[in-house]
Design an enzyme around this catalytic site. Structure first.
Site, PDB file in Angstrom:
ATOM      1  N   LYS A  32      49.064  38.329  31.262  1.00 31.76           N
ATOM      2  CA  LYS A  32      48.861  39.621  31.924  1.00 31.76           C
ATOM      3  C   LYS A  32      50.065  39.904  32.808  1.00 31.76           C
ATOM      4  CE  LYS A  32      45.918  40.358  35.548  1.00 31.76           C
ATOM      5  NZ  LYS A  32      46.608  41.138  36.592  1.00 31.76           N
ATOM      6  N   ASP A  59      48.807  45.407  32.901  1.00 31.63           N
ATOM      7  CA  ASP A  59      47.793  45.784  33.896  1.00 31.63           C
ATOM      8  C   ASP A  59      48.405  46.782  34.875  1.00 31.63           C
ATOM      9  OD1 ASP A  59      45.684  45.781  35.706  1.00 31.63           O
ATOM     10  OD2 ASP A  59      46.098  43.768  36.466  1.00 31.63           O
ATOM     11  N   LYS A  61      46.956  50.022  35.331  1.00 31.94           N
ATOM     12  CA  LYS A  61      45.857  50.851  35.872  1.00 31.94           C
ATOM     13  C   LYS A  61      46.238  52.314  36.036  1.00 31.94           C
ATOM     14  CE  LYS A  61      43.770  47.009  38.495  1.00 31.94           C
ATOM     15  NZ  LYS A  61      44.813  45.974  38.459  1.00 31.94           N
ATOM     16  N   ASP A  64      46.005  59.571  36.284  1.00 26.86           N
ATOM     17  CA  ASP A  64      46.761  60.811  36.513  1.00 26.86           C
ATOM     18  C   ASP A  64      46.114  61.895  35.660  1.00 26.86           C
ATOM     19  OD1 ASP A  64      48.861  62.698  37.101  1.00 26.86           O
ATOM     20  OD2 ASP A  64      50.232  61.018  37.402  1.00 26.86           O
ATOM     21  N   THR A 119      37.264  45.704  42.811  1.00 29.07           N
ATOM     22  CA  THR A 119      36.409  44.755  43.548  1.00 29.07           C
ATOM     23  C   THR A 119      36.731  44.756  45.041  1.00 29.07           C
ATOM     24  OG1 THR A 119      37.933  43.057  42.795  1.00 29.07           O
ATOM     25  CG2 THR A 119      35.812  43.189  41.678  1.00 29.07           C
ATOM     26  N   ARG A 211      45.864  31.922  39.726  1.00 24.44           N
ATOM     27  CA  ARG A 211      46.194  30.754  40.546  1.00 24.44           C
ATOM     28  C   ARG A 211      45.667  29.412  40.049  1.00 24.44           C
ATOM     29  NH1 ARG A 211      44.556  34.130  45.699  1.00 24.44           N
ATOM     30  NH2 ARG A 211      43.368  35.084  44.029  1.00 24.44           N
TER      31      ARG A 211
HETATM   32  O1  C5P Z   1      44.729  34.086  40.871  1.00 23.88           O
HETATM   33  P1  C5P Z   1      43.491  34.698  40.311  1.00 23.88           P
HETATM   34  O2  C5P Z   1      42.853  33.867  39.200  1.00 23.88           O
HETATM   35  O3  C5P Z   1      42.485  35.117  41.359  1.00 23.88           O
HETATM   36  O4  C5P Z   1      44.023  36.014  39.587  1.00 23.88           O
HETATM   37  C1  C5P Z   1      43.167  36.981  39.033  1.00 23.88           C
HETATM   38  C2  C5P Z   1      43.961  38.124  38.490  1.00 23.88           C
HETATM   39  O5  C5P Z   1      43.058  39.140  38.117  1.00 23.88           O
HETATM   40  C3  C5P Z   1      44.935  38.764  39.464  1.00 23.88           C
HETATM   41  O6  C5P Z   1      46.048  39.258  38.710  1.00 23.88           O
HETATM   42  C4  C5P Z   1      44.131  39.902  40.061  1.00 23.88           C
HETATM   43  O7  C5P Z   1      44.937  40.963  40.505  1.00 23.88           O
HETATM   44  C5  C5P Z   1      43.302  40.326  38.858  1.00 23.88           C
HETATM   45  N1  C5P Z   1      42.064  41.039  39.175  1.00 23.88           N
HETATM   46  C6  C5P Z   1      41.070  40.493  39.975  1.00 23.88           C
HETATM   47  N2  C5P Z   1      39.927  41.200  40.219  1.00 23.88           N
HETATM   48  C7  C5P Z   1      39.773  42.420  39.699  1.00 23.88           C
HETATM   49  C8  C5P Z   1      40.754  42.974  38.893  1.00 23.88           C
HETATM   50  C9  C5P Z   1      41.904  42.247  38.645  1.00 23.88           C
HETATM   51  O8  C5P Z   1      41.193  39.370  40.437  1.00 23.88           O
HETATM   52  N3  C5P Z   1      38.644  43.059  39.910  1.00 23.88           N
END
Ligand code: C5P
Length: 232
Positions: A32, A59, A61, A64, A119, A211
């Site tokens: 992603k 990603d 998003k 417009d 979220t 992460r």
């Molecule tokens: O590091 P982590 O596993 O938390 O990363 C989750 C990824 O998913 C990040 O790129 C974050 O921006 C994305 N994301 C999220 N929650 C959402 C939409 C996207 O954690 N509702």
């Protein structure tokens, strides 16, 4: 496409992204690319990832007017990406225009996924700032249904909502789910988390993992653990 693990390449430079991917000598993870990497590196980063054999979820998003989103989606589709997203709040007309723009002359197109409510938006902020007074989960499901009616392929949601989304929008409507952590791992800033194995049980189609893989002592082993738990 079947179930897969999407690795969130949440790094700020091309060098860091490539150094991370260089450690994978066997697998070619679905990755992603978010706003940070795309806005700093431009479309070249996507071309490079595709040349290296990765599937790419862009990603960005989009949100417009329909004509602008349609034309922008046509540009992104030309990059040969595999998945892209937009805000369902842009209305069904915008989502339909996006689908048109994404469709290539040969009829193929990337998967198009909708973000419902972020979220980071609480019930309180949604009511006070957006003047939306319905319960948040009802708003999320309504946006998901609008996305399905506009012909989109799925939504980003919590694995905990995957079953409900499939119930309302059909089993084939994709759920792309972040908020995944290993049972013995750090939660970080995610609030509602599930393990890859639990996400599978709950019916997620794709898990997005950042992460827990990027910051692992052995990222390849962490990726393999995700795949083993989620895909089996
Ligand atoms: O590091 P982590 O596993 O938390 O990363 C989750 C990824 O998913 C990040 O790129 C974050 O921006 C994305 N994301 C999220 N929650 C959402 C939409 C996207 O954690 N509702």
């Amino acid at each position: 496409m079947g179930k897969d693990v999407i690795v969130a390449l949440d790094v700020e430079s091309r060098e860091k992204a490539m150094a991370f991917l260089d450690s994978f000598t066997v697998e070619k993870p679905f990755v992603k690319v978010g706003m940070e990497l795309y806005f700093s590196q431009g479309p070249a980063i996507v071309r490079e990832l595709k040349e290296r054999g990765h599937k790419v979820f862009l990603d960005l998003k989009l949100h417009d007017i329909p004509n602008t989103v349609k034309r922008s989606m046509a540009c992104l589709s030309g990059l040969d990406i595999d998945m892209v997203n937009l805000h369902a709040a842009g209305t069904k007309a915008m989502m339909e225009a996006a689908m048109e723009g994404l469709t290539r002359p040969d009829g193929t197109r990337p998967l198009l996924i909708a973000v419902t409510q972020l979220t980071s938006t609480s019930q309180e902020r949604m009511e006070a700032d957006l003047l939306i007074e319905k319960p948040l989960d009802q708003v999320v499901m309504h946006y998901a249904k609008c996305a399905a009616e506009a012909g989109l392929d799925g939504v980003v949601c919590s694995p905990l909502e995957a079953g409900k989304v499939h119930g309302a929008c059909g089993a084939a409507f994709l759920t792309v789910t972040p908020g995944v952590r290993f049972a013995d791992g750090d939660v970080g800033d995610q609030v509602r988390v599930t393990t890859p194995a639990r996400a599978k049980e709950l019916g997620s189609d794709y898990i997005v993992v950042g992460r827990p893989i990027l910051q692992a002592a052995d990222p390849v082993a962490a990726y393999r653990r995700c795949v083993a738990e989620f895909v089996g």
